[in-house]
Design a protein around this motif. Sequence first.
Motif, PDB file in Angstrom:
ATOM      1  N   ASP A   1       3.964  25.017 -18.503  1.00  0.00           N
ATOM      2  CA  ASP A   1       3.576  23.955 -17.645  1.00  0.00           C
ATOM      3  C   ASP A   1       2.313  23.689 -16.944  1.00  0.00           C
ATOM      4  O   ASP A   1       1.461  24.798 -16.433  1.00  0.00           O
ATOM      5  CB  ASP A   1       4.445  24.577 -16.241  1.00  0.00           C
TER       6      ASP A   1
ATOM      7  N   LYS B   1       1.005  22.701 -14.308  1.00  0.00           N
ATOM      8  CA  LYS B   1       0.777  22.595 -12.897  1.00  0.00           C
ATOM      9  C   LYS B   1       0.741  24.298 -12.512  1.00  0.00           C
ATOM     10  O   LYS B   1       0.032  24.896 -11.754  1.00  0.00           O
ATOM     11  CB  LYS B   1       1.886  22.198 -12.226  1.00  0.00           C
TER      12      LYS B   1
ATOM     13  N   GLU C   1      -2.390  26.388 -10.866  1.00  0.00           N
ATOM     14  CA  GLU C   1      -2.289  27.349  -9.889  1.00  0.00           C
ATOM     15  C   GLU C   1      -2.763  28.642 -10.257  1.00  0.00           C
ATOM     16  O   GLU C   1      -3.210  29.372  -9.101  1.00  0.00           O
ATOM     17  CB  GLU C   1      -0.847  27.222  -9.279  1.00  0.00           C
TER      18      GLU C   1
END
Length: 303
Positions: A51, A53, A57
């Motif tokens: 992923d 994202k 992060e």
Amino acid sequence: MANNKTTASKLHPRNKHQQGYNFPHLKKNSPNLQPFVFVNDFGNETIDFADPKAVFELNKALLLADYGLRHWELARNSLCPAVPGRADYIHYLADLLAEVNSGTIPTGPAVNVLDIGTGAGLIYPIIGINEYGWKFTATETDRASFHHAEINLNKNPGLKGKIQLRFQHDSDKILEGILNGKDKYDAILCNPPFYKSREENWQSSTKKYTALKKSTETTTVQNFRGRHNELWCKGGEQAFITKLIEDSLHLKAQLGWITSLVADKNHLKPLRAVLEYHKAASIKVVEMKQGNKTSRILAWRWS
């Protein structure tokens, strides 16, 4: 303390990520990471590394928690650096600098390092400044990445005066147009574009994503993303590094160690041949390991 140790295998001894990801610490410093963290079948906190994202992060959290940043952003679709691996490069570069400094790692702003293709994230300068206090010149050919690098620099007071950004107007050139007659660099570092074309990059991304997801029925997503200048160039990695060798030869009086990551071990032999043909004074290959991944630093000096 729940740590994910998958990233810690065989990292450089000075790498602060030796013990893996301290997710309680990271979540405390970066609440935006929280939704992406889950407990896996082995009882460890982790993220879905397929992923993009979640990957962003996590690496942002590492920079804010462990490298003193206040702000960090990337241009849309920029390459998201894996901080532990990037830190390894910096530490091995420090070892190379120690070899020509009576065995002592040189620290402080008197050490000048040139980062070729710094990207939006300024990742190598951020780590090098935090760990060793070096001074950096960082180059970039992509306008969007350069703009976001400026934002990251301006929003982090701890970086002020320690990084000089220079835009390379000609994407076919590496050092020409960047160095002036007064510049002297103790080291150059570079993470070159690997692929020869968009198509080659996409084929590789599909293969990696399928391996992560264990399925061929999902739409491919590049978990670390990357803008075109970060991922491919004419001739790929080998051609780019060959050009860097030739450029550095012409400017050898101004340079100490010149280094580049080499992803494909098959490129080492022809690149060494170019360096030997031009009579490089020293040639070294440093292996780096992160989990199951092995990468290499090719380093050379002309004097």
